[in-house]
Design a protein around this motif. Structure first.
Motif, PDB file in Angstrom:
ATOM      1  N   TYR A  94       0.907  -1.180   0.277  1.00 11.03           N
ATOM      2  CA  TYR A  94      -0.104  -0.139  -0.067  1.00 11.03           C
ATOM      3  C   TYR A  94       0.759   1.028   0.036  1.00 11.03           C
ATOM      4  CZ  TYR A  94      -4.197  -2.682   0.873  1.00 11.03           C
ATOM      5  OH  TYR A  94      -5.345  -2.932  -0.007  1.00 11.03           O
ATOM      6  N   CYS A  95       2.110   1.390   0.342  1.00  6.59           N
ATOM      7  CA  CYS A  95       3.123   2.280   0.961  1.00  6.59           C
ATOM      8  C   CYS A  95       2.681   2.896  -1.067  1.00  6.59           C
ATOM      9  CB  CYS A  95       4.295   2.184   1.107  1.00  6.59           C
ATOM     10  SG  CYS A  95       4.086   2.821   3.291  1.00  6.59           S
ATOM     11  N   GLU A  96       3.569   1.942  -1.444  1.00  6.65           N
ATOM     12  CA  GLU A  96       4.018   1.944  -2.708  1.00  6.65           C
ATOM     13  C   GLU A  96       3.212   2.043  -3.887  1.00  6.65           C
ATOM     14  OE1 GLU A  96       6.722  -0.100  -5.927  1.00  6.65           O
ATOM     15  OE2 GLU A  96       7.083  -0.875  -4.043  1.00  6.65           O
ATOM     16  N   LEU A  97       2.045   2.121  -3.844  1.00  4.28           N
ATOM     17  CA  LEU A  97       1.304   2.078  -4.127  1.00  4.28           C
ATOM     18  C   LEU A  97       0.856   3.884  -3.524  1.00  4.28           C
ATOM     19  CD1 LEU A  97      -2.009  -0.930  -4.888  1.00  4.28           C
ATOM     20  CD2 LEU A  97      -0.165   0.553  -6.306  1.00  4.28           C
ATOM     21  N   ILE A  98       0.558   4.298  -2.957  1.00  4.45           N
ATOM     22  CA  ILE A  98      -0.269   5.455  -2.918  1.00  4.45           C
ATOM     23  C   ILE A  98       1.169   6.188  -2.874  1.00  4.45           C
ATOM     24  CG2 ILE A  98      -0.067   7.093  -0.392  1.00  4.45           C
ATOM     25  CD1 ILE A  98      -1.296   4.840   1.069  1.00  4.45           C
ATOM     26  N   GLY A  99       2.430   6.317  -2.660  1.00  7.05           N
ATOM     27  CA  GLY A  99       3.466   6.699  -3.092  1.00  7.05           C
ATOM     28  C   GLY A  99       3.328   7.356  -4.515  1.00  7.05           C
ATOM     29  N   THR A 100       2.477   6.479  -5.163  1.00 13.79           N
ATOM     30  CA  THR A 100       2.936   6.347  -7.053  1.00 13.79           C
ATOM     31  C   THR A 100       1.221   7.262  -7.455  1.00 13.79           C
ATOM     32  OG1 THR A 100       1.527   3.861  -7.148  1.00 13.79           O
ATOM     33  CG2 THR A 100       4.177   4.167  -7.600  1.00 13.79           C
ATOM     34  N   THR A 101       0.717   7.543  -6.561  1.00 16.92           N
ATOM     35  CA  THR A 101      -0.714   8.028  -6.821  1.00 16.92           C
ATOM     36  C   THR A 101      -0.604  10.006  -7.324  1.00 16.92           C
ATOM     37  OG1 THR A 101      -1.759   6.658  -5.252  1.00 16.92           O
ATOM     38  CG2 THR A 101      -2.745   9.153  -5.460  1.00 16.92           C
ATOM     39  N   ASP A 102      -0.848  10.128  -7.644  1.00 16.46           N
ATOM     40  CA  ASP A 102      -0.555  11.867  -8.067  1.00 16.46           C
ATOM     41  C   ASP A 102      -1.172  12.528  -7.395  1.00 16.46           C
ATOM     42  OD1 ASP A 102       0.736  10.850 -10.573  1.00 16.46           O
ATOM     43  OD2 ASP A 102      -1.533  10.597 -12.051  1.00 16.46           O
ATOM     44  N   GLY A 103      -1.043  13.753  -7.318  1.00 13.92           N
ATOM     45  CA  GLY A 103      -1.626  14.864  -6.216  1.00 13.92           C
ATOM     46  C   GLY A 103      -1.831  14.622  -4.629  1.00 13.92           C
ATOM     47  N   LEU A 104      -0.702  13.874  -4.635  1.00 15.88           N
ATOM     48  CA  LEU A 104       0.377  13.545  -3.113  1.00 15.88           C
ATOM     49  C   LEU A 104       0.420  15.037  -3.043  1.00 15.88           C
ATOM     50  CD1 LEU A 104       0.937  10.204  -2.559  1.00 15.88           C
ATOM     51  CD2 LEU A 104      -1.168  11.624  -1.403  1.00 15.88           C
ATOM     52  N   ASP A 105       0.788  15.510  -2.059  1.00 17.69           N
ATOM     53  CA  ASP A 105       2.033  16.728  -1.184  1.00 17.69           C
ATOM     54  C   ASP A 105       2.948  16.551  -1.452  1.00 17.69           C
ATOM     55  OD1 ASP A 105       1.641  16.878   1.733  1.00 17.69           O
ATOM     56  OD2 ASP A 105       0.298  16.521   0.986  1.00 17.69           O
ATOM     57  N   ASP A 106       4.388  17.173  -0.801  1.00 22.91           N
ATOM     58  CA  ASP A 106       5.386  16.746  -0.356  1.00 22.91           C
ATOM     59  C   ASP A 106       5.564  16.539   0.952  1.00 22.91           C
ATOM     60  OD1 ASP A 106       6.333  17.787  -2.889  1.00 22.91           O
ATOM     61  OD2 ASP A 106       6.885  19.652  -2.487  1.00 22.91           O
ATOM     62  N   PRO A 166       8.087 -11.005   1.741  1.00 18.70           N
ATOM     63  CA  PRO A 166       7.035  -9.917   1.184  1.00 18.70           C
ATOM     64  C   PRO A 166       7.920  -9.376  -0.077  1.00 18.70           C
ATOM     65  CG  PRO A 166       8.304  -9.000   3.209  1.00 18.70           C
ATOM     66  CD  PRO A 166       8.893  -9.791   3.825  1.00 18.70           C
ATOM     67  N   TYR A 167       6.833  -9.075  -0.499  1.00 17.96           N
ATOM     68  CA  TYR A 167       6.677  -8.426  -2.266  1.00 17.96           C
ATOM     69  C   TYR A 167       6.663  -7.732  -2.579  1.00 17.96           C
ATOM     70  CZ  TYR A 167       2.457 -11.811  -2.766  1.00 17.96           C
ATOM     71  OH  TYR A 167       1.117 -11.486  -2.457  1.00 17.96           O
ATOM     72  N   SER A 168       7.108  -6.265  -3.296  1.00 17.24           N
ATOM     73  CA  SER A 168       7.139  -5.093  -3.858  1.00 17.24           C
ATOM     74  C   SER A 168       6.180  -4.817  -4.154  1.00 17.24           C
ATOM     75  CB  SER A 168       7.921  -3.865  -4.080  1.00 17.24           C
ATOM     76  OG  SER A 168       8.719  -4.856  -4.894  1.00 17.24           O
ATOM     77  N   PRO A 169       5.320  -4.547  -5.277  1.00 14.09           N
ATOM     78  CA  PRO A 169       4.139  -4.306  -6.213  1.00 14.09           C
ATOM     79  C   PRO A 169       5.012  -4.268  -7.408  1.00 14.09           C
ATOM     80  CG  PRO A 169       3.760  -2.638  -4.951  1.00 14.09           C
ATOM     81  CD  PRO A 169       4.980  -2.834  -4.929  1.00 14.09           C
ATOM     82  N   LEU A 170       6.833  -3.858  -7.470  1.00 11.39           N
ATOM     83  CA  LEU A 170       6.917  -4.290  -8.458  1.00 11.39           C
ATOM     84  C   LEU A 170       7.777  -5.891  -8.595  1.00 11.39           C
ATOM     85  CD1 LEU A 170       8.636  -2.754 -11.249  1.00 11.39           C
ATOM     86  CD2 LEU A 170      10.384  -2.226  -9.481  1.00 11.39           C
ATOM     87  N   ALA A 171       7.730  -6.264  -7.709  1.00 10.77           N
ATOM     88  CA  ALA A 171       8.446  -7.463  -7.632  1.00 10.77           C
ATOM     89  C   ALA A 171       7.488  -8.088  -8.391  1.00 10.77           C
ATOM     90  CB  ALA A 171       9.163  -8.157  -6.446  1.00 10.77           C
ATOM     91  N   LEU A 172       6.581  -8.414  -8.013  1.00  9.98           N
ATOM     92  CA  LEU A 172       5.395  -9.311  -7.931  1.00  9.98           C
ATOM     93  C   LEU A 172       5.284  -8.425  -9.746  1.00  9.98           C
ATOM     94  CD1 LEU A 172       2.798 -10.992  -7.393  1.00  9.98           C
ATOM     95  CD2 LEU A 172       1.708  -9.359  -7.456  1.00  9.98           C
ATOM     96  N   ALA A 173       5.400  -7.726 -10.141  1.00 12.34           N
ATOM     97  CA  ALA A 173       4.773  -7.920 -11.743  1.00 12.34           C
ATOM     98  C   ALA A 173       5.523  -8.411 -12.732  1.00 12.34           C
ATOM     99  CB  ALA A 173       4.756  -6.163 -12.061  1.00 12.34           C
ATOM    100  N   LEU A 174       6.712  -8.274 -12.014  1.00 13.15           N
ATOM    101  CA  LEU A 174       8.345  -8.623 -12.794  1.00 13.15           C
ATOM    102  C   LEU A 174       8.116 -10.508 -12.989  1.00 13.15           C
ATOM    103  CD1 LEU A 174      11.606  -6.737 -11.343  1.00 13.15           C
ATOM    104  CD2 LEU A 174      10.647  -6.173 -13.849  1.00 13.15           C
ATOM    105  N   LYS A 175       7.419 -10.887 -11.470  1.00 13.12           N
ATOM    106  CA  LYS A 175       8.008 -11.987 -12.299  1.00 13.12           C
ATOM    107  C   LYS A 175       6.441 -12.358 -12.171  1.00 13.12           C
ATOM    108  CE  LYS A 175       9.896 -15.409  -9.316  1.00 13.12           C
ATOM    109  NZ  LYS A 175      11.790 -16.096  -9.802  1.00 13.12           N
ATOM    110  N   VAL A 176       5.463 -11.948 -12.371  1.00 12.85           N
ATOM    111  CA  VAL A 176       4.388 -12.545 -13.244  1.00 12.85           C
ATOM    112  C   VAL A 176       4.400 -12.163 -14.502  1.00 12.85           C
ATOM    113  CG1 VAL A 176       1.942 -12.158 -13.527  1.00 12.85           C
ATOM    114  CG2 VAL A 176       2.274 -11.896 -11.136  1.00 12.85           C
ATOM    115  N   ARG A 177       4.961 -11.375 -14.888  1.00 17.90           N
ATOM    116  CA  ARG A 177       5.415 -11.551 -15.872  1.00 17.90           C
ATOM    117  C   ARG A 177       6.408 -12.106 -16.792  1.00 17.90           C
ATOM    118  NH1 ARG A 177       2.096  -9.888 -19.397  1.00 17.90           N
ATOM    119  NH2 ARG A 177       2.643 -12.189 -20.375  1.00 17.90           N
ATOM    120  N   ASP A 178       7.562 -12.426 -15.388  1.00 17.68           N
ATOM    121  CA  ASP A 178       8.278 -13.482 -16.302  1.00 17.68           C
ATOM    122  C   ASP A 178       7.990 -14.927 -16.319  1.00 17.68           C
ATOM    123  OD1 ASP A 178      11.396 -14.141 -16.732  1.00 17.68           O
ATOM    124  OD2 ASP A 178      11.032 -15.699 -14.631  1.00 17.68           O
ATOM    125  N   VAL A 179       7.555 -14.645 -15.702  1.00 18.54           N
ATOM    126  CA  VAL A 179       6.565 -16.538 -15.493  1.00 18.54           C
ATOM    127  C   VAL A 179       5.663 -16.282 -16.334  1.00 18.54           C
ATOM    128  CG1 VAL A 179       5.217 -19.133 -14.458  1.00 18.54           C
ATOM    129  CG2 VAL A 179       6.645 -17.250 -13.084  1.00 18.54           C
TER     130      VAL A 179
END
Length: 543
Positions: free
Chosen positions: A190-202, A521-534
């Motif tokens: 969730y931290c990574e998903l929130i961090g990539t959300t547009d419109g967050l203040d600094d 625990p896997y990150s969103p990027l790690a999961l996406a990379l692994k799924v695409r690789d398989v």
């Protein structure tokens, strides 16, 4: 005839006397031979035998066998006049000594394990068996003590107890890591998903980054827990250790600081070994950090590699080592060194000599676990004031056809349009994984257990391209579920995930990279990379 009878009567007493004398001489000879035999036997046995005379409250030694002289270093002349108690020394447990004394006073035999002090002041563990020697009237005239060196036996027993303790702690740590990794998958995801959300203040973005950083540190800690308990899944590859050292060297220089000189003495002729390169980097990092802390005033850290052959004699002296070609990786420092007491405990989890807050006590336990799981052997030599050297021996496997450098992470989040069946019993993990996959373009079907997953497969109108299943599920686990799914859909690919795994759960096919696996625990990027690789691998990757 009368004369003959008279002559016989005259000589008969002399013959009788002669025969008696001859019989006595034969008895004496047999007794002497028996005594000589007993004396030779006493000299032949490896156990130490001591005989003490009971004179009032004192029990001075009157006999010491050659075996006892070999064990203790005391000659018979030096031992006479001493007592069995003096051989045992002051380190003996007072209750044990009292128990032995009480048994002898009661005329009973007794056995105990005691620490015996040699003539040179060193000690060894002995099994001491004492027995009273009775007079005809039943009183005790002497005491016999038999000493048997059991130092090696006690060492093996201690190793066994230590192994049991490590196994118990490993099971506990693995269970904690399993649950903790599920939570971290949710928090970090969730931290990574929130961090990539547009419109967050600094400010909000900074808060999320802090949470994410803490989550990453917690993930590293759970990986250490799994590593020392040998429940980390290793991605084994044919690797040249020199390449790993070179790749890690720049990071090591930053970690150890400018006050420590780093020297790499690498043998260019070494063969490859089969290890997880990422875990090997972790081993180097942990050993380097320990070396740095031992050289607060500066020093030299040396990393060396060497190709060699371990013979049977060396392996017999180093339990657990395997004979044959091997590559040695040595990490040595010129720091403070360690005494014998510290050396005995350095691989225990949570044991540390560092101040509170300066270390978790998992660094060397992690190193030991990774080496053991990689089928390597670890030795350590250290001397107070003269530094410490860790030497790791990995069986060599020849040169690899593939590259040996560490893989770099893909820079972008890959996407897809396939259908994925996600089977996860933890609702929180199931939901964050669904979000990640759907944001990456996949169609996601959900199930909480194997029965529900089979029902979803049966009712699905679309083709299921990939099964993502937790290894540990209620009822039927991830591996058997994958077999059932592929019976219905042979083209379905499989990705197993878990926060707690071992060889019994996954089998050697996962450890040898024949089955796709992703560690929580896997990150969103790690999961996406692994799924695409398989999905792109073209292999079903079924257990």
């Amino acid at each position: 005839t009368d004369e003959l009878i008279a002559t016989l009567d005259a000589i008969t007493p002399n013959v009788s006397v002669a025969l008696d004398r001859l019989a006595n001489e034969r008895d004496l000879e047999r007794d002497q031979e028996a005594l000589r035999l007993r004396d030779r036997a006493m000299q032949a046995v490896s156990q130490g035998i001591a005989i003490a005379e009971v004179t009032g409250n004192d029990t001075p030694l009157v006999y010491v066998s050659p075996g006892l002289e070999a064990l203790t270093g005391y000659t018979p002349d030096e031992a006479r006049g001493r007592t069995i108690r003096s051989l045992v020394g002051q380190r003996a447990d007072a209750e044990i000594v009292a128990e032995l004394r009480a048994a002898l006073m009661d005329g009973r035999r007794a056995t105990a394990e005691v620490q015996v002090t040699r003539r040179d002041g060193t000690t060894f563990w002995s099994e001491l068996a004492v027995a009273p020697v009775h007079r005809d009237d039943g009183t005790t005239s002497h005491v016999v003590g038999v000493f048997t060196d059991i130092t090696e036996r006690r060492r093996l027993e201690e190793q066994y107890r230590h192994a049991q303790k490590m196994e118990a702690i490993g099971q506990l740590a693995g269970g904690v890591a399993h649950d903790f990794n599920n939570l971290l998958t949710i928090i970090n995801g969730y931290c990574e998903l929130i961090g990539t959300t547009d419109g967050l203040d600094d400010t909000t973005r900074q808060f999320v980054a802090e949470i994410r950083g803490a989550g990453e540190r917690a993930s590293a800690l759970t990986h250490q827990l799994l590593a020392f308990s040998r429940r980390q899944v290793l991605e084994l590859k044919n690797v040249n250790i020199n390449a790993v050292v070179t790749d890690t060297e720049r990071m090591l220089r930053r970690v150890i600081g400018e006050h420590v000189t780093l020297v790499a003495d690498l043998d260019a002729t070494i063969a490859d070994v089969r290890v997880d390169p990422g875990q090997l980097s972790q081993v180097l990092m942990n050993l380097a950090v320990n070396a740095r802390d031992a050289m607060a005033n500066g020093g030299r850290l040396t990393i060396a590699t060497k190709q060699l052959v371990l013979d049977q004699a060396w392996c017999d002296a180093h339990r657990g080592a395997r004979p044959g070609p091997a590559v040695m990786l040595a990490v040595g420092d010129t720091g403070t060194g360690m005494d014998a007491t510290t050396l005995e405990r350095i691989f225990e989890p949570f044991f540390t000599t560092k101040p509170i807050g300066k270390g978790t006590g998992l660094g060397l336990a992690t190193v030991h676990g990774i080496v053991q799981q990689s089928r390597g052997h670890l030795t350590v030599t250290s001397e107070v004031g003269h530094g410490t050297t860790f030497a790791i021996y990995f069986p060599s496997v020849g040169h690899a056809a593939t590259g040996t450098e560490l893989e770099a992470a893909a820079p972008a989040m890959p996407r897809g349009t396939e259908t994925v069946l996600l089977v996860e019993d933890d609702a929180g993990v199931r939901e964050i994984t669904r979000l990640i996959l759907e944001r990456s373009g996949y169609t996601v079907l959900l199930a909480a257990d194997a029965r529900e997953a089979l029902d979803v497969c049966a009712s699905a109108t679309e083709t299921v391209h990939l099964l993502i299943a937790d290894v540990v599920l209620p009822g039927v686990g991830g591996r058997p579920l994958a077999e059932l799914v592929r019976e219905r859909n042979p083209q379905c690919r499989v990705l197993l995930v878990s926060g707690y795994t071992d060889d019994m759960l996954l089998g050697q096919d996962v450890l040898s990279s024949q089955v796709a696996f992703l560690q929580k625990p896997y990150s969103p990027l790690a999961l996406a990379l692994k799924v695409r690789d398989v999905l792109d691998s073209g292999a079903a990757a079924a257990p």
